[in-house]
Design a protein around this motif. Structure first.
Motif, PDB file in Angstrom:
ATOM      1  N   ASP A 106       0.776  -1.031  -0.030  1.00 40.10           N
ATOM      2  CA  ASP A 106       0.192   0.169   0.270  1.00 40.10           C
ATOM      3  C   ASP A 106       0.878   1.312  -0.166  1.00 40.10           C
ATOM      4  O   ASP A 106       1.505   1.533   1.005  1.00 40.10           O
ATOM      5  CB  ASP A 106      -0.803   0.055   1.317  1.00 40.10           C
ATOM      6  N   PHE A 107       1.083   1.903  -1.155  1.00 38.31           N
ATOM      7  CA  PHE A 107       1.958   3.043  -1.205  1.00 38.31           C
ATOM      8  C   PHE A 107       1.662   4.287  -0.377  1.00 38.31           C
ATOM      9  O   PHE A 107       2.124   5.190  -0.281  1.00 38.31           O
ATOM     10  CB  PHE A 107       2.276   3.257  -2.762  1.00 38.31           C
ATOM     11  N   GLU A 135      -5.438  -1.077  -8.681  1.00 35.42           N
ATOM     12  CA  GLU A 135      -6.158   0.330  -8.451  1.00 35.42           C
ATOM     13  C   GLU A 135      -4.976   1.324  -8.959  1.00 35.42           C
ATOM     14  O   GLU A 135      -3.713   0.916  -9.174  1.00 35.42           O
ATOM     15  CB  GLU A 135      -6.266   0.710  -7.008  1.00 35.42           C
ATOM     16  N   PRO A 136      -5.483   2.318 -10.166  1.00 38.71           N
ATOM     17  CA  PRO A 136      -4.634   3.270 -10.728  1.00 38.71           C
ATOM     18  C   PRO A 136      -3.734   3.885  -9.842  1.00 38.71           C
ATOM     19  O   PRO A 136      -2.518   3.837 -10.148  1.00 38.71           O
ATOM     20  CB  PRO A 136      -5.651   4.190 -11.383  1.00 38.71           C
ATOM     21  N   ASP A 137      -4.141   4.146  -8.441  1.00 36.76           N
ATOM     22  CA  ASP A 137      -3.033   5.091  -7.673  1.00 36.76           C
ATOM     23  C   ASP A 137      -1.973   3.900  -7.136  1.00 36.76           C
ATOM     24  O   ASP A 137      -0.981   4.784  -7.153  1.00 36.76           O
ATOM     25  CB  ASP A 137      -3.869   5.287  -6.409  1.00 36.76           C
ATOM     26  N   GLU A 138      -2.218   2.611  -7.070  1.00 35.32           N
ATOM     27  CA  GLU A 138      -1.170   1.714  -6.651  1.00 35.32           C
ATOM     28  C   GLU A 138      -0.021   1.762  -7.778  1.00 35.32           C
ATOM     29  O   GLU A 138       0.877   1.512  -7.675  1.00 35.32           O
ATOM     30  CB  GLU A 138      -1.856   0.455  -6.250  1.00 35.32           C
ATOM     31  N   ILE A 139      -0.632   1.615  -9.190  1.00 34.20           N
ATOM     32  CA  ILE A 139       0.016   1.643 -10.278  1.00 34.20           C
ATOM     33  C   ILE A 139       0.876   2.826 -10.320  1.00 34.20           C
ATOM     34  O   ILE A 139       2.228   2.694 -10.545  1.00 34.20           O
ATOM     35  CB  ILE A 139      -0.695   1.581 -11.635  1.00 34.20           C
ATOM     36  N   LYS A 140       0.420   4.048  -9.916  1.00 29.30           N
ATOM     37  CA  LYS A 140       1.382   5.247  -9.852  1.00 29.30           C
ATOM     38  C   LYS A 140       2.213   5.158  -9.076  1.00 29.30           C
ATOM     39  O   LYS A 140       3.352   5.721  -9.182  1.00 29.30           O
ATOM     40  CB  LYS A 140       0.383   6.397  -9.773  1.00 29.30           C
ATOM     41  N   GLY A 141       1.997   4.645  -7.674  1.00 30.90           N
ATOM     42  CA  GLY A 141       2.912   4.302  -6.552  1.00 30.90           C
ATOM     43  C   GLY A 141       4.202   3.406  -7.121  1.00 30.90           C
ATOM     44  O   GLY A 141       5.425   3.772  -6.712  1.00 30.90           O
ATOM     45  N   ALA A 142       3.684   2.351  -7.752  1.00 27.66           N
ATOM     46  CA  ALA A 142       5.098   1.595  -8.350  1.00 27.66           C
ATOM     47  C   ALA A 142       5.961   2.353  -9.210  1.00 27.66           C
ATOM     48  O   ALA A 142       7.209   2.125  -9.259  1.00 27.66           O
ATOM     49  CB  ALA A 142       4.266   0.412  -8.882  1.00 27.66           C
ATOM     50  N   ALA A 143       4.987   3.295 -10.109  1.00 28.17           N
ATOM     51  CA  ALA A 143       5.971   3.815 -11.078  1.00 28.17           C
ATOM     52  C   ALA A 143       6.593   5.063 -10.393  1.00 28.17           C
ATOM     53  O   ALA A 143       8.061   5.063 -10.942  1.00 28.17           O
ATOM     54  CB  ALA A 143       4.789   4.679 -12.244  1.00 28.17           C
ATOM     55  N   ASN A 146       9.964   3.897  -9.315  1.00 34.29           N
ATOM     56  CA  ASN A 146      10.949   3.538 -10.044  1.00 34.29           C
ATOM     57  C   ASN A 146      10.833   2.065 -10.451  1.00 34.29           C
ATOM     58  O   ASN A 146      11.979   1.248 -10.940  1.00 34.29           O
ATOM     59  CB  ASN A 146      12.293   4.108  -9.626  1.00 34.29           C
ATOM     60  N   ALA A 147       9.798   1.462 -10.285  1.00 36.59           N
ATOM     61  CA  ALA A 147       9.722  -0.057 -10.581  1.00 36.59           C
ATOM     62  C   ALA A 147       9.815  -0.354 -11.943  1.00 36.59           C
ATOM     63  O   ALA A 147       9.366   0.568 -12.766  1.00 36.59           O
ATOM     64  CB  ALA A 147       8.361  -0.660 -10.064  1.00 36.59           C
ATOM     65  N   SER A 148      10.147  -1.533 -12.313  1.00 37.97           N
ATOM     66  CA  SER A 148      10.089  -2.162 -13.982  1.00 37.97           C
ATOM     67  C   SER A 148       8.738  -2.986 -14.049  1.00 37.97           C
ATOM     68  O   SER A 148       8.416  -3.223 -15.064  1.00 37.97           O
ATOM     69  CB  SER A 148      11.297  -2.942 -13.980  1.00 37.97           C
ATOM     70  N   VAL A 149       8.469  -3.509 -13.018  1.00 35.25           N
ATOM     71  CA  VAL A 149       7.346  -4.557 -13.105  1.00 35.25           C
ATOM     72  C   VAL A 149       6.233  -4.410 -11.850  1.00 35.25           C
ATOM     73  O   VAL A 149       6.587  -3.727 -10.598  1.00 35.25           O
ATOM     74  CB  VAL A 149       7.855  -6.008 -12.647  1.00 35.25           C
ATOM     75  N   ALA A 177      -4.497  -2.467 -15.411  1.00 38.74           N
ATOM     76  CA  ALA A 177      -3.533  -3.004 -16.660  1.00 38.74           C
ATOM     77  C   ALA A 177      -3.315  -1.833 -17.781  1.00 38.74           C
ATOM     78  O   ALA A 177      -2.239  -1.659 -17.970  1.00 38.74           O
ATOM     79  CB  ALA A 177      -4.059  -4.107 -17.138  1.00 38.74           C
ATOM     80  N   GLN A 178      -4.245  -1.297 -18.201  1.00 44.01           N
ATOM     81  CA  GLN A 178      -3.999   0.027 -18.964  1.00 44.01           C
ATOM     82  C   GLN A 178      -3.104   1.173 -18.405  1.00 44.01           C
ATOM     83  O   GLN A 178      -2.288   1.667 -18.924  1.00 44.01           O
ATOM     84  CB  GLN A 178      -5.289   0.593 -19.331  1.00 44.01           C
ATOM     85  N   SER A 179      -3.428   1.452 -17.048  1.00 42.74           N
ATOM     86  CA  SER A 179      -2.532   2.482 -16.490  1.00 42.74           C
ATOM     87  C   SER A 179      -1.108   1.724 -16.339  1.00 42.74           C
ATOM     88  O   SER A 179      -0.160   2.582 -16.617  1.00 42.74           O
ATOM     89  CB  SER A 179      -3.100   2.569 -14.867  1.00 42.74           C
TER      90      SER A 179
END
Length: 238
Positions: A106-107, A135-143, A146-149, A177-179
């Motif tokens: 949970d970012f 959730e798109p917010d969690e995808i943003k958190g991973a980005a 600086n994650a690759s996956v 997934a689209q995010s």
């Protein structure tokens, strides 16, 4: 076409239950690669309940494709990851209760500098990913970390009891997934995926790989590992 990441933890679970030294996760990994899996994954828990440190060294020496280790971001685990140098590490959250499975990061609430951790591992050639809710917010958190996956938790979809609930969860996964694609993240799917429910996720054509273990081992008990792997590869690579 999606790839197959083979989770060999079940061998360690059976080994623990039997209180013997077999079955060996590294042997299951070797056979999985022989029959065509694209990567091998194990969960390295803080409590070392199933996968042991010795397993990591054996797997590092045996796995010829990609060795992926899923672990909580503790200092001890990070140092061990740097020593082992797998292809990829996936960070998840763990719990004091050793019977609870690893959970999504949970970012928004975790007081951890994930970007610094990612950069530290990238510096020694280790790819980093995060297990998150769809959730798109969690995808943003991973980005931002600086994650690759990014590994999506598909449990909501796999555990849905009605067609309507399953479709709702599938829509959430599609949106997340689209995010991930927009953020140039490689996308993996995990949790509760098996031969009967994987097709709608494959048809999204957004997942690079699916992490599957229990379903393959269960089918292997009846038909053999080669047939179990062949059948799953047939579903993923149509």
């Amino acid at each position: 076409m999606s790839l197959l990441t083979f989770n060999v933890d079940m061998a360690a679970v059976l080994r623990s239950a039997s209180r013997q030294n077999e079955p060996d996760p590294s042997q299951l990994a070797m056979l999985g690669e022989l029959y065509g899996v694209d990567a091998v994954l194990v969960q390295f828990r803080r409590d070392r309940k199933y996968i042991r440190e010795r397993d990591l060294y054996l797997l590092k020496g045996i796995v010829k494709s990609k060795l992926i280790i899923e672990t909580p971001p503790s200092e001890e685990a990070i140092e061990k990851i740097i020593e082992i140098k797998p292809h990829t590490v996936i960070f998840s959250a763990d719990h004091a209760d050793s019977d609870s499975p690893l959970s999504p990061i949970d970012f928004n609430s975790a007081p951890v500098d994930y970007r610094t951790i990612t950069n530290k591992l990238n510096a020694v050639g280790i790819e980093v990913g995060y297990f998150v809710e769809p959730e798109p917010d969690e995808i943003k958190g991973a980005a931002k970390a600086n994650a690759s996956v990014v590994v999506l938790n598909c449990a909501g979809y796999s555990e849905a009891r009605t067609i309507e609930d399953a479709q709702s969860e599938l829509d959430k996964i599609d949106k997340a997934a689209q995010s991930a694609v927009r953020h140039s993240l490689s996308l993996y799917g995990v949790r509760g995926l098996h031969y009967k429910n994987i097709k709608p996720l494959v048809e999204l054509q957004l997942f690079q790989s699916f992490i599957i273990g229990d379903a393959i081992v269960s089918k292997a008990l009846l038909l053999g590992l080669k047939q179990a792997v062949d059948d799953m590869l047939g579903l993923l690579k149509k």
